[in-house]
Design an enzyme around this catalytic site. Structure first.
Site, PDB file in Angstrom:
ATOM      1  N   CYS A 261      -1.449   2.875  -9.508  1.00 24.17           N
ATOM      2  CA  CYS A 261      -1.481   3.103  -8.010  1.00 24.17           C
ATOM      3  C   CYS A 261      -3.062   2.891  -7.493  1.00 24.17           C
ATOM      4  O   CYS A 261      -4.148   3.036  -8.434  1.00 24.17           O
ATOM      5  CB  CYS A 261      -1.315   4.398  -7.492  1.00 24.17           C
TER       6      CYS A 261
ATOM      7  N   GLY B 161       0.706  -1.339   0.138  1.00 18.50           N
ATOM      8  CA  GLY B 161       0.072   0.214   0.020  1.00 18.50           C
ATOM      9  C   GLY B 161       0.716   1.381  -0.077  1.00 18.50           C
ATOM     10  O   GLY B 161       0.628   2.307   0.694  1.00 18.50           O
TER      11      GLY B 161
END
Lengths: 305, 267
Positions: free
Chosen positions: A131, A74
């Site tokens: 992303c 993440g």
């Protein structure tokens, strides 16, 4: 046997050898500097940067799969300003090219970060456009040619003389369309592949191993996908940093034959800190065995049927 | 050029020969390695080694150091078979070499000669033997197991802990019927000021309960945590441990041993 030259060029940047430490598996180099001189590498692509610090995803963040791993870190990172203040000066103590990998929430954010990185003198900028937390949602920047092109245009406009490389997601139907779109928008190079979306479930508990359920697959399992995509994308004509399952000279040579000018080693570092050096030595042996004067002669030298 | 100058903290990758590998009565395994210099680098009990577990396993397996001797160049590991990697490890032969990375992580911080209360649960018990043997002070152990059949290393703890060994089992087949935290509370209640701290390793619910008892008695508590791990050296950031400041620490580099008050037990 003669020693082949190991130097290669990637988007005009001279690398002393084609081996790059892949973003996200090498931190900012500090940990691996305990094992060997970082100057032995062609380049280091640093942990993915964002405008603000990010704490990352809850654990578990990793799951082992057949010949691969799934990760869901993440984008944990200290933010671009901390990188410029604390990590870049450390990396500059070594004779190694520095590639800054960055992710933004908006095209403007990509632009602002490119400006800072260019002014700080990084050698190459790598745009991460897959992303999971961007404005348009999901993998949108990396999966839609128009959005990928927009991010590339804004980044290029703010990057000054620093070359911009766009990291492509394999989670698309037509990777060439995305590659062509970012090439037309002015990208100086392409890097691929990012991880493949995957999932592993613990049968006894019926829970996914990863706390975020899905994650990115990497490691030797993805090598054939990477080789195929590098080969397909090579027709776009931009220099390519190939990655995905590189663990030795043979896998690196496959990516170069398919069209890559340099290769990044990622998952292999997790098991063996010395993996990038082994890949470099393996490539040198292959080039020597084949009587090449330079390892760069492997790039695009595939003889397809 | 090396930036990491301090010899005592050096991380090495070595081929270490298996000198002994036997199954304990509890079913877990004890392995002694000729450490090729790794033992000399161990800074504290609670550190771990990262072992390659055969060609079929991409990732290494982290295993706590149970005990070590720098003088004899030995490291002892005690591990349980949990999956394919550790199964492969249990099938090695004496004389074979293993690819070992270590010593890794931050171990238990112990004041020389001080007494500690060592609290272990299940396969979390082995690293505490290193604390008892290497710590130099008079320790007491509180060890918990599912049942008498899973109990391990009792004789060795008996020899290494002048303060004695107290046992608990979930099913009551050995010692106290219940969890270790009740025994920890008894120890701290009946010996105020005796222990410089509590050192604990075991499943997270156990650690949480022990940390809560220690907070009640205002005794310093260190816990050794587990998380699925990648590189083992702090680069890949996968082994995240939620901390009270709302962020994450990493088990491989910031830990595996943490001050209990830094861990976010409610995450």
């Amino acid at each position: 046997m003669h020693e082949p030259s190991m130097a290669v060029k990637l988007a005009g940047v001279e690398l002393k050898n084609p081996v790059v430490a892949a973003s996200g598996t090498f931190g900012f180099g500090r940990e691996y500097s305990q094992f060997y001189d970082l100057s032995e590498l062609g380049a280091i692509c640093v942990k993915g940067l964002t405008a603000a610090p990010r704490k990352g995803n809850p654990p578990p963040r990793i799951a082992e799969t057949p010949m691969g791993i799934l990760n869901s870190v993440g984008l944990q990172n200290p933010g671009i300003d901390a990188f410029l203040a604390q990590e870049l000066p450390f990396l500059r103590r070594y004779d190694v090219k520095v590639i800054a990998n960055l992710s933004g929430d908006t095209p403007e954010e990509y632009g602002q970060m490119c400006e800072k990185l260019s002014q700080a003198g990084v050698d190459l900028i790598e745009l991460n456009i897959s992303c999971p937390n961007v404005k348009a949602g999901g993998l949108a920047y990396g999966t839609r040619p128009d959005l990928a092109a927009e991010v590339t245009r804004v980044a290029k406009a703010h990057a000054g003389a620093t070359p911009v490389m766009v990291k492509l997601s394999p989670n698309v139907t037509d990777v060439v369309a995305i590659a062509q779109a970012v090439a037309d928008a002015g990208a100086d190079a392409l890097s691929l592949i990012n991880t493949l979306l995957g999932m592993r479930i613990d049968v006894a508990s019926r829970r996914p191993i990863l706390r975020r359920n899905t994650g990115g697959l990497s490691g030797p399992a993805v090598l054939p996908v990477a080789v195929r995509m590098v080969w397909e994308v090579s027709r776009v004509g931009l220099p390519i940093l190939g990655m995905g399952g590189v663990s030795d000279g043979d896998s690196a040579a496959q990516l170069m034959l398919a069209g890559a000018s340099a290769v990044a080693v990622g998952t292999a570092c997790l098991a063996d800190p010395y993996a990038p050096l082994q890949v470099r030595d393996g490539l040198r042996d292959i080039a020597a065995r084949q009587g090449l004067s330079s390892v760069a002669q492997l790039t695009g030298a595939i003889q397809p049927w | 050029m090396t930036v990491w100058g301090m010899v005592w903290m050096q991380i090495l990758e070595r081929q270490c020969k298996v000198l002994e590998l036997t199954q304990l009565g509890c079913g877990d395994w004890t392995m002694t390695l000729e450490s090729q210099g790794l033992a000399e680098q161990v800074a504290a009990p609670g550190q771990f080694l990262h072992l390659k577990c055969g060609p079929g396993q991409l990732l290494r397996r982290p295993i706590s150091i149970c005990n070590w001797s720098a003088r004899r160049d030995l490291i002892r590991l005690v591990f349980s078979v949990r999956g394919e990697g550790t199964a492969w490890l249990s099938q090695r032969q004496v004389g074979e070499s293993l690819d070992v990375l270590g010593p890794l992580g931050k171990g238990f911080s112990m004041k020389s000669g001080a007494s500690y209360l060592l609290v272990g649960g299940g396969i979390g018990v082995p690293p505490l033997l290193g604390c008892a043997v290497q710590g130099g002070g008079a320790c007491t152990a509180v060890l918990g197991f599912r049942s008498a059949r899973q109990a391990m290393l009792l004789e060795e703890f008996g020899q290494a802990c002048p303060g004695g060994v107290r046992l608990a089992t979930d099913d009551g087949s050995l010692g106290h019927h219940g969890f270790v935290d009740a025994l920890v509370a008894q120890e701290l209640e009946s010996h105020p000021g005796l222990y410089a701290g509590v050192l604990a390793c075991g499943p997270k619910p156990m650690l949480r309960a022990v940390a809560s008892v220690c907070a009640r008695y205002e005794v310093d508590c260190q816990v050794s945590l587990e998380e699925r791990m990648g590189c083992g050296v702090g680069a890949c950031l996968v082994c995240a441990c939620p901390t009270v400041d709302g962020g994450y620490a990493h088990v491989c580099k910031d830990g595996p041993v943490f001050p209990a008050q830094e861990v976010d037990w409610n995450a």
